[in-house]
Design a protein around this motif. Structure first.
Motif, PDB file in Angstrom:
ATOM      1  N   LEU A   1      49.805  44.263  29.562  1.00  0.00           N
ATOM      2  CA  LEU A   1      48.399  43.877  29.738  1.00  0.00           C
ATOM      3  C   LEU A   1      48.261  42.381  29.980  1.00  0.00           C
ATOM      4  O   LEU A   1      47.512  41.952  30.866  1.00  0.00           O
ATOM      5  CB  LEU A   1      47.574  44.310  28.531  1.00  0.00           C
ATOM      6  CG  LEU A   1      47.404  45.819  28.346  1.00  0.00           C
ATOM      7  CD1 LEU A   1      46.685  46.124  27.039  1.00  0.00           C
ATOM      8  CD2 LEU A   1      46.674  46.417  29.539  1.00  0.00           C
ATOM      9  N   ALA A   2      48.991  41.567  29.215  1.00  0.00           N
ATOM     10  CA  ALA A   2      48.941  40.115  29.400  1.00  0.00           C
ATOM     11  C   ALA A   2      49.478  39.731  30.771  1.00  0.00           C
ATOM     12  O   ALA A   2      48.915  38.852  31.451  1.00  0.00           O
ATOM     13  CB  ALA A   2      49.738  39.415  28.305  1.00  0.00           C
ATOM     14  N   THR A   3      50.533  40.382  31.203  1.00  0.00           N
ATOM     15  CA  THR A   3      51.099  40.100  32.519  1.00  0.00           C
ATOM     16  C   THR A   3      50.112  40.455  33.622  1.00  0.00           C
ATOM     17  O   THR A   3      49.919  39.693  34.572  1.00  0.00           O
ATOM     18  CB  THR A   3      52.420  40.874  32.718  1.00  0.00           C
ATOM     19  OG1 THR A   3      53.341  40.474  31.701  1.00  0.00           O
ATOM     20  CG2 THR A   3      53.017  40.624  34.076  1.00  0.00           C
ATOM     21  N   ALA A   4      49.465  41.613  33.503  1.00  0.00           N
ATOM     22  CA  ALA A   4      48.479  42.026  34.509  1.00  0.00           C
ATOM     23  C   ALA A   4      47.302  41.050  34.536  1.00  0.00           C
ATOM     24  O   ALA A   4      46.839  40.655  35.615  1.00  0.00           O
ATOM     25  CB  ALA A   4      47.999  43.445  34.238  1.00  0.00           C
ATOM     26  N   ALA A   5      46.820  40.637  33.363  1.00  0.00           N
ATOM     27  CA  ALA A   5      45.697  39.696  33.309  1.00  0.00           C
ATOM     28  C   ALA A   5      46.094  38.351  33.906  1.00  0.00           C
ATOM     29  O   ALA A   5      45.369  37.784  34.743  1.00  0.00           O
ATOM     30  CB  ALA A   5      45.223  39.520  31.868  1.00  0.00           C
ATOM     31  N   PHE A   6      47.239  37.840  33.515  1.00  0.00           N
ATOM     32  CA  PHE A   6      47.697  36.545  34.016  1.00  0.00           C
ATOM     33  C   PHE A   6      47.910  36.581  35.530  1.00  0.00           C
ATOM     34  O   PHE A   6      47.457  35.701  36.253  1.00  0.00           O
ATOM     35  CB  PHE A   6      48.997  36.126  33.316  1.00  0.00           C
ATOM     36  CG  PHE A   6      49.570  34.850  33.856  1.00  0.00           C
ATOM     37  CD1 PHE A   6      48.982  33.631  33.559  1.00  0.00           C
ATOM     38  CD2 PHE A   6      50.699  34.864  34.663  1.00  0.00           C
ATOM     39  CE1 PHE A   6      49.500  32.451  34.063  1.00  0.00           C
ATOM     40  CE2 PHE A   6      51.229  33.685  35.170  1.00  0.00           C
ATOM     41  CZ  PHE A   6      50.622  32.479  34.866  1.00  0.00           C
ATOM     42  N   SER A   7      48.571  37.616  36.021  1.00  0.00           N
ATOM     43  CA  SER A   7      48.845  37.678  37.460  1.00  0.00           C
ATOM     44  C   SER A   7      47.553  37.873  38.247  1.00  0.00           C
ATOM     45  O   SER A   7      47.405  37.327  39.343  1.00  0.00           O
ATOM     46  CB  SER A   7      49.862  38.771  37.786  1.00  0.00           C
ATOM     47  OG  SER A   7      49.370  40.036  37.423  1.00  0.00           O
ATOM     48  N   GLY A   8      46.592  38.613  37.707  1.00  0.00           N
ATOM     49  CA  GLY A   8      45.312  38.775  38.380  1.00  0.00           C
ATOM     50  C   GLY A   8      44.558  37.462  38.488  1.00  0.00           C
ATOM     51  O   GLY A   8      44.029  37.117  39.545  1.00  0.00           O
ATOM     52  N   VAL A   9      44.521  36.713  37.403  1.00  0.00           N
ATOM     53  CA  VAL A   9      43.851  35.412  37.413  1.00  0.00           C
ATOM     54  C   VAL A   9      44.560  34.454  38.369  1.00  0.00           C
ATOM     55  O   VAL A   9      43.930  33.743  39.147  1.00  0.00           O
ATOM     56  CB  VAL A   9      43.785  34.827  35.981  1.00  0.00           C
ATOM     57  CG1 VAL A   9      43.372  33.365  35.995  1.00  0.00           C
ATOM     58  CG2 VAL A   9      42.832  35.643  35.131  1.00  0.00           C
ATOM     59  N   MET A  10      45.889  34.447  38.344  1.00  0.00           N
ATOM     60  CA  MET A  10      46.646  33.560  39.227  1.00  0.00           C
ATOM     61  C   MET A  10      46.444  33.946  40.693  1.00  0.00           C
ATOM     62  O   MET A  10      46.358  33.078  41.557  1.00  0.00           O
ATOM     63  CB  MET A  10      48.136  33.567  38.878  1.00  0.00           C
ATOM     64  CG  MET A  10      48.473  32.814  37.614  1.00  0.00           C
ATOM     65  SD  MET A  10      47.935  31.084  37.627  1.00  0.00           S
ATOM     66  CE  MET A  10      48.952  30.411  38.929  1.00  0.00           C
ATOM     67  N   ALA A  11      46.364  35.229  40.978  1.00  0.00           N
ATOM     68  CA  ALA A  11      46.155  35.663  42.367  1.00  0.00           C
ATOM     69  C   ALA A  11      44.821  35.152  42.891  1.00  0.00           C
ATOM     70  O   ALA A  11      44.733  34.654  44.016  1.00  0.00           O
ATOM     71  CB  ALA A  11      46.223  37.186  42.470  1.00  0.00           C
ATOM     72  N   VAL A  12      43.773  35.244  42.079  1.00  0.00           N
ATOM     73  CA  VAL A  12      42.460  34.742  42.483  1.00  0.00           C
ATOM     74  C   VAL A  12      42.518  33.225  42.647  1.00  0.00           C
ATOM     75  O   VAL A  12      42.035  32.676  43.646  1.00  0.00           O
ATOM     76  CB  VAL A  12      41.380  35.153  41.458  1.00  0.00           C
ATOM     77  CG1 VAL A  12      40.066  34.435  41.723  1.00  0.00           C
ATOM     78  CG2 VAL A  12      41.187  36.661  41.479  1.00  0.00           C
ATOM     79  N   LEU A  13      43.118  32.540  41.695  1.00  0.00           N
ATOM     80  CA  LEU A  13      43.242  31.087  41.776  1.00  0.00           C
ATOM     81  C   LEU A  13      43.996  30.675  43.034  1.00  0.00           C
ATOM     82  O   LEU A  13      43.527  29.823  43.798  1.00  0.00           O
ATOM     83  CB  LEU A  13      43.964  30.546  40.536  1.00  0.00           C
ATOM     84  CG  LEU A  13      44.271  29.054  40.566  1.00  0.00           C
ATOM     85  CD1 LEU A  13      42.989  28.244  40.405  1.00  0.00           C
ATOM     86  CD2 LEU A  13      45.259  28.695  39.477  1.00  0.00           C
ATOM     87  N   LEU A  14      45.137  31.283  43.276  1.00  0.00           N
ATOM     88  CA  LEU A  14      45.949  30.919  44.432  1.00  0.00           C
ATOM     89  C   LEU A  14      45.254  31.234  45.748  1.00  0.00           C
ATOM     90  O   LEU A  14      45.412  30.516  46.733  1.00  0.00           O
ATOM     91  CB  LEU A  14      47.305  31.615  44.365  1.00  0.00           C
ATOM     92  CG  LEU A  14      48.214  31.197  43.205  1.00  0.00           C
ATOM     93  CD1 LEU A  14      49.459  32.063  43.158  1.00  0.00           C
ATOM     94  CD2 LEU A  14      48.585  29.735  43.275  1.00  0.00           C
ATOM     95  N   ALA A  15      44.478  32.310  45.767  1.00  0.00           N
ATOM     96  CA  ALA A  15      43.816  32.712  47.007  1.00  0.00           C
ATOM     97  C   ALA A  15      42.605  31.835  47.338  1.00  0.00           C
ATOM     98  O   ALA A  15      42.327  31.590  48.504  1.00  0.00           O
ATOM     99  CB  ALA A  15      43.376  34.174  46.907  1.00  0.00           C
ATOM    100  N   PHE A  16      41.891  31.344  46.345  1.00  0.00           N
ATOM    101  CA  PHE A  16      40.608  30.701  46.620  1.00  0.00           C
ATOM    102  C   PHE A  16      40.487  29.238  46.219  1.00  0.00           C
ATOM    103  O   PHE A  16      39.493  28.601  46.551  1.00  0.00           O
ATOM    104  CB  PHE A  16      39.481  31.484  45.935  1.00  0.00           C
ATOM    105  CG  PHE A  16      39.330  32.874  46.477  1.00  0.00           C
ATOM    106  CD1 PHE A  16      38.858  33.080  47.761  1.00  0.00           C
ATOM    107  CD2 PHE A  16      39.690  33.973  45.710  1.00  0.00           C
ATOM    108  CE1 PHE A  16      38.731  34.361  48.271  1.00  0.00           C
ATOM    109  CE2 PHE A  16      39.570  35.252  46.212  1.00  0.00           C
ATOM    110  CZ  PHE A  16      39.085  35.446  47.499  1.00  0.00           C
TER     111      PHE A  16
END
Length: 189
Positions: free
Chosen positions: A141-156
Motif C-alpha cells: 500500500l505504501a509503495t502504491a501510494a508513493f509511486s502514485g504521488v511520484m507519477a503525478v509529481l513527475l508528470a506535472f
C-alpha cells in the motif's frame, strides 16, 4: 530482459518523432516505452545486485541508482538550450539511438551460471506465496501510494511551475536531483 527492454524503450522513443498530438499513438508509444523502461530498471538493478558484494549491496544499489537521475538532467539541459518544439521532436530519436547503443555492452554481459543466483525455494510459486504474505500489505500500500504521488509529481511539476510564472520551470528538478544525489553519495553507506 535487458535486450527486450532496450529494444522496446528504443522503439518507443524513436516513435515519439511521429507523434503530433495526444491520441492513441502517444498512448501506444508510452506503453512501449514504459514496458521497456520497467524491464531495463529491473534488469539493470538485478545485474548490479549480482555484482556488488553482499556486505555493500545497499550502498552499491544506491550509487547505481544515480544513473536513473541522468534523464532528469535532460529537462534542464533542453530548457537551457531553448530547444523549440520542432527541434524537440528529434531529441527522442537521438536518445533512442543512445539507448540502443547500450546493446553493445549488454550483449557482452555474462549470463549467471544456472542456479547460481537462485536461493533455495526461489521457484515462482514460493516467490508468489511470499509476496502475498499479509505482513507485506502495508508495504504494498505504501509503495502504491508513493509511486502514485511520484507519477503525478513527475508528470506535472514542470507544467505547473511554468503556469505559475517560474522563470526557469525545469529548475524545479534541481532540488530533487541534488537531494537524491546527496543522499546516495553521502549517506548510502
Amino acid at each position: 530482459t535487458l535486450l527486450a527492454g532496450t529494444a522496446l524503450m528504443s522503439l518507443g522513443m524513436l516513435l515519439l518523432a511521429l507523434a503530433t498530438d495526444v491520441g492513441p499513438l502517444v498512448y501506444a508509444i508510452r506503453l512501449l516505452f514504459g514496458l521497456g523502461q520497467g524491464a531495463l530498471f529491473t534488469g539493470y538493478f538485478t545485474v548490479a545486485a549480482d555484482i556488488v558484494p553482499e556486505s555493500r549491496r545497499g550502498e552499491g544499489l544506491a550509487l547505481f541508482g544515480l544513473s536513473g537521475l541522468v534523464p532528469l538532467a535532460m529537462n534542464a539541459v533542453v530548457s537551457l538550450l531553448h530547444v523549440d518544439d520542432a527541434a524537440l521532436r528529434w531529441v527522442y530519436p537521438v536518445a533512442a539511438a543512445l539507448v540502443a547503443s547500450s546493446l553493445l555492452v549488454v550483449v557482452r554481459l555474462p549470463e549467471p551460471a544456472a542456479g547460481a543466483s537462485s536461493a533455495p525455494g526461489a521457484d515462482a510459486e514460493s516467490v508468489w506465496r511470499a509476496l502475498r504474505r499479509p505482513a507485506l500489505l502495508p508495504v504494498w500500500l505504501a509503495t502504491a501510494a508513493f509511486s502514485g504521488v511520484m507519477a503525478v509529481l513527475l508528470a506535472f511539476l514542470t507544467l505547473i511551475a511554468a503556469r505559475r510564472g517560474v522563470a526557469w520551470p525545469a529548475a524545479v528538478w534541481l532540488p530533487y536531483a541534488l537531494g537524491a544525489v546527496g543522499v546516495r553519495l553521502f549517506v548510502a553507506r
